[in-house]
Design a protein around this motif. Structure first.
Motif: not given
Length: 197
Positions: A16-17, A19-21, A23-24, A27
């Protein structure tokens, strides 16, 4: 079993981390691309604004130059008109006898004689006192093209007197007129020529 659960939870959290990284990061990349596009657009708009200002300044300069050229041309025309008027104003003087010609509106005056009774006016016309066929006089304003100096017939006596007057420094027109009016009498012609000056 507890360890396995902890390991799975850790793997899930890392995933998850990650994936979040990702995604960020995506972005951030999108925002950076937007910033670059906006910067390019701002620069393009700034160039357009500067180009427009330059074009407006050039147009103002061109308009000023055209105005100056118009003023120069106008002054040149005025100077030319003054010069023409000055040259024309010397053609006749008060008292000069003339014959009227080429009138289209008042054809009855054509061929009649008159004398100049003033100076060239603002409308480029000479005031002429015309002797009508009934013997009366009338003052009319005539263009230069409608006038010609009166031609006098001269005999030998008048021509001799005219030549002598010209020898004394009188111009041809004054000498001729005085000689004819005085019918060749030198003394009288000299008085007339002196009076014309």
């Amino acid at each position: 079993a507890l360890r396995e659960k902890e390991e799975k939870d850790r793997i899930i959290l890392e995933k998850k981390a990650k994936e979040e990284r990702l995604r960020l990061e995506a972005e951030a990349a999108r925002l950076e691309a937007y910033r670059l596009r906006k910067q390019e657009e701002d620069e393009r708009l700034e160039r357009m604004r500067r180009d427009w200002e330059t074009a407006m300044k050039l147009q103002e300069e061109m308009e000023k130059n055209e105005q100056i050229q118009r003023e120069v041309a106008k002054r040149a025309r005025e100077e030319e008109e003054k010069k023409k008027r000055f040259e024309l104003s010397k053609k006749y003087k008060h008292g000069d006898e003339v014959t009227i010609q080429s009138l289209t509106s008042r054809t009855e005056l054509n061929g009649l004689h008159g004398r100049v009774v003033g100076v060239l006016n603002q409308n480029w016309r000479w005031p002429v006192e015309v002797t009508l066929k009934n013997g009366r006089t009338q003052t009319v304003n005539l263009l230069n093209d409608n006038l010609k100096p009166k031609v006098y017939k001269m005999g030998m006596k008048e021509m001799e007197t005219m030549a002598r007057l010209m020898g004394m420094g009188f111009n041809l027109q004054d000498a001729r007129k005085a000689a004819i009016t005085a019918k060749g009498d030198l003394t009288k012609a000299l008085e007339l020529a002196c009076g014309a000056r």
